[in-house]
Design an enzyme around this catalytic site. Structure first.
Site, PDB file in Angstrom:
ATOM      1  N   ASP A  49      -5.416  -7.042  17.231  1.00  0.00           N
ATOM      2  CA  ASP A  49      -4.499  -7.174  16.070  1.00  0.00           C
ATOM      3  C   ASP A  49      -3.412  -8.250  16.205  1.00  0.00           C
ATOM      4  O   ASP A  49      -2.811  -8.041  17.365  1.00  0.00           O
ATOM      5  CB  ASP A  49      -4.243  -5.850  15.522  1.00  0.00           C
ATOM      6  CG  ASP A  49      -3.348  -5.991  14.261  1.00  0.00           C
ATOM      7  OD1 ASP A  49      -2.266  -6.112  14.401  1.00  0.00           O
ATOM      8  OD2 ASP A  49      -4.231  -5.837  13.269  1.00  0.00           O
ATOM      9  N   ARG A  50      -3.524  -9.255  15.391  1.00  0.00           N
ATOM     10  CA  ARG A  50      -2.488 -10.141  15.517  1.00  0.00           C
ATOM     11  C   ARG A  50      -1.134  -9.730  15.286  1.00  0.00           C
ATOM     12  O   ARG A  50      -0.250 -10.115  16.122  1.00  0.00           O
ATOM     13  CB  ARG A  50      -2.721 -11.383  14.423  1.00  0.00           C
ATOM     14  CG  ARG A  50      -3.906 -12.408  14.884  1.00  0.00           C
ATOM     15  CD  ARG A  50      -5.242 -11.703  15.006  1.00  0.00           C
ATOM     16  NE  ARG A  50      -5.501 -11.195  13.727  1.00  0.00           N
ATOM     17  CZ  ARG A  50      -6.372 -10.173  13.561  1.00  0.00           C
ATOM     18  NH1 ARG A  50      -7.260  -9.597  14.431  1.00  0.00           N
ATOM     19  NH2 ARG A  50      -6.636  -9.717  12.333  1.00  0.00           N
ATOM     20  N   THR A  51      -0.800  -8.784  14.080  1.00  0.00           N
ATOM     21  CA  THR A  51       0.449  -8.446  13.887  1.00  0.00           C
ATOM     22  C   THR A  51       1.098  -7.722  15.143  1.00  0.00           C
ATOM     23  O   THR A  51       2.200  -7.683  15.341  1.00  0.00           O
ATOM     24  CB  THR A  51       0.447  -7.753  12.322  1.00  0.00           C
ATOM     25  OG1 THR A  51       0.137  -8.685  11.314  1.00  0.00           O
ATOM     26  CG2 THR A  51       1.673  -6.870  12.383  1.00  0.00           C
ATOM     27  N   CYS A  85      -7.285 -16.481   8.232  1.00  0.00           N
ATOM     28  CA  CYS A  85      -6.345 -15.545   8.750  1.00  0.00           C
ATOM     29  C   CYS A  85      -4.886 -16.314   8.947  1.00  0.00           C
ATOM     30  O   CYS A  85      -4.749 -17.117   9.868  1.00  0.00           O
ATOM     31  CB  CYS A  85      -6.625 -14.700  10.081  1.00  0.00           C
ATOM     32  SG  CYS A  85      -5.308 -13.674  10.774  1.00  0.00           S
ATOM     33  N   THR A  87      -1.986 -14.720   9.852  1.00  0.00           N
ATOM     34  CA  THR A  87      -1.262 -14.500  11.008  1.00  0.00           C
ATOM     35  C   THR A  87      -1.876 -15.015  12.319  1.00  0.00           C
ATOM     36  O   THR A  87      -0.884 -15.344  13.225  1.00  0.00           O
ATOM     37  CB  THR A  87      -1.433 -12.934  11.091  1.00  0.00           C
ATOM     38  OG1 THR A  87      -1.144 -12.185  10.006  1.00  0.00           O
ATOM     39  CG2 THR A  87      -0.281 -12.321  12.167  1.00  0.00           C
ATOM     40  N   ALA A  88      -3.126 -15.355  12.361  1.00  0.00           N
ATOM     41  CA  ALA A  88      -3.536 -15.927  13.645  1.00  0.00           C
ATOM     42  C   ALA A  88      -2.992 -17.286  13.485  1.00  0.00           C
ATOM     43  O   ALA A  88      -3.120 -18.004  14.970  1.00  0.00           O
ATOM     44  CB  ALA A  88      -5.172 -15.904  13.497  1.00  0.00           C
ATOM     45  N   THR A 129       1.674 -10.389   6.155  1.00  0.00           N
ATOM     46  CA  THR A 129       1.555  -9.194   7.094  1.00  0.00           C
ATOM     47  C   THR A 129       3.132  -9.286   7.615  1.00  0.00           C
ATOM     48  O   THR A 129       3.882 -10.375   7.695  1.00  0.00           O
ATOM     49  CB  THR A 129       0.670  -9.317   8.247  1.00  0.00           C
ATOM     50  OG1 THR A 129       0.889 -10.462   8.938  1.00  0.00           O
ATOM     51  CG2 THR A 129      -0.866  -9.488   7.796  1.00  0.00           C
ATOM     52  N   LYS A 170      -8.384  -3.462   5.058  1.00  0.00           N
ATOM     53  CA  LYS A 170      -8.882  -3.498   6.292  1.00  0.00           C
ATOM     54  C   LYS A 170      -9.982  -2.098   6.533  1.00  0.00           C
ATOM     55  O   LYS A 170     -10.877  -2.329   7.170  1.00  0.00           O
ATOM     56  CB  LYS A 170      -7.896  -3.553   7.245  1.00  0.00           C
ATOM     57  CG  LYS A 170      -7.211  -4.986   7.544  1.00  0.00           C
ATOM     58  CD  LYS A 170      -6.334  -4.796   8.706  1.00  0.00           C
ATOM     59  CE  LYS A 170      -5.710  -6.239   8.941  1.00  0.00           C
ATOM     60  NZ  LYS A 170      -6.761  -7.252   9.494  1.00  0.00           N
ATOM     61  N   CYS A 200      -1.920 -13.864   3.053  1.00  0.00           N
ATOM     62  CA  CYS A 200      -2.562 -12.842   4.152  1.00  0.00           C
ATOM     63  C   CYS A 200      -4.086 -12.885   3.377  1.00  0.00           C
ATOM     64  O   CYS A 200      -4.144 -12.629   2.111  1.00  0.00           O
ATOM     65  CB  CYS A 200      -1.941 -11.498   4.248  1.00  0.00           C
ATOM     66  SG  CYS A 200      -3.032 -10.257   4.815  1.00  0.00           S
TER      67      CYS A 200
END
Length: 249
Positions: A49-51, A85, A87-88, A129, A170, A200
């Site tokens: 998970d990135r976050t 994505c 956040t990525a 996010t 998700k 997001c």
């Protein structure tokens, strides 16, 4: 005939990847199957998970797995890569360093889209996010373009935005977009944001499902899909020209 193949670094998250592929197909001007964009997709939900990592570096680091997927996509024939994505994109620079083909940038493309209509020093809302918000990466792109980022309140972020992403999209569970749209409306009307970014790709799933899309919303995934089609059309002739000439005896 070799045409530029789109590589999709997917699984972050899986449903957003499927929506992104559908979005690219819908945006491609095609009269037959053969007019569509060739794609190779690694829908890898095992990427950490990135976050979680951005907020706490003791959590597993997604970067090594992201780099592995980039290498796999290149080996599978991808000529350019998209990452649906936001956040990525905290890891965008090292991903680009590891890649041997162009990697499109969802944040940079979204800001470029906004600049086509936004006035100087305009306020732009950001729905994303907590990892994206806390990292400040999207805000940096906006700041470089002389745009001011406005994010939801902590209550809105913790009680509306994040639960919608993590407890519904998700988990592939039903959701009600009412509160989410109310946060977007408040940023637009009360905070003076000419534009509000859906930043997001899980929230992009919500956006894509809306029957009526507020004009002030700009969906980053939608922008990235446009850019994928544009890249393909810009480069198709080049890739055909690069084919070796085979003499017929």
């Amino acid at each position: 005939m070799h045409r530029p193949i789109l590589g999709i670094l997917g699984g972050v998250g899986p449903l957003a990847t499927a929506y992104f592929m559908e979005c690219v197909i819908h945006k491609t001007p095609a009269e037959r199957d053969q007019d569509n964009i060739p794609m190779v997709v690694f829908n890898d939900p095992q990427i950490p998970d990135r976050t979680a990592y951005i907020l706490d570096h003791s959590e597993p680091n997604p970067l090594p797995e992201l780099e592995k997927v980039v290498a796999w996509l290149e080996h599978a024939g991808a000529d350019y890569i998209a990452i649906p994505c936001n956040t990525a994109h905290y890891f965008y620079d090292p991903i680009v360093e590891a890649a041997n083909v162009p990697v499109l940038n969802i944040m940079r493309e979204t800001v470029a889209r906004i600049l086509k209509t936004a006035g100087p020093k305009s306020s732009v809302g950001l729905l994303a996010t907590s990892g994206t918000v806390e990292s400040g990466v999207f805000q940096d792109y906006l700041s470089e373009a002389s745009l001011r980022a406005v994010v939801p309140t902590k209550r809105e972020q913790d009680e509306v935005v994040m639960p919608l992403i993590y407890d519904h999209i998700k988990k592939n569970l039903p959701y009600d977009a009412t509160e989410f749209l109310e946060v977007a409306r408040r940023l637009h009307e009360e905070e003076g944001c000419e534009t509000v970014i859906v930043g997001c790709t899980e929230l992009s799933v919500v956006y894509q499902d809306l029957d009526e899309k507020p004009a002030y919303l700009v969906d980053a995934m939608d922008v990235l899909a446009d850019r994928c089609v544009e890249f393909y059309r810009e480069n198709s002739a080049k890739y055909v020209e690069d084919l070796p000439v085979v003499a017929l005896l």
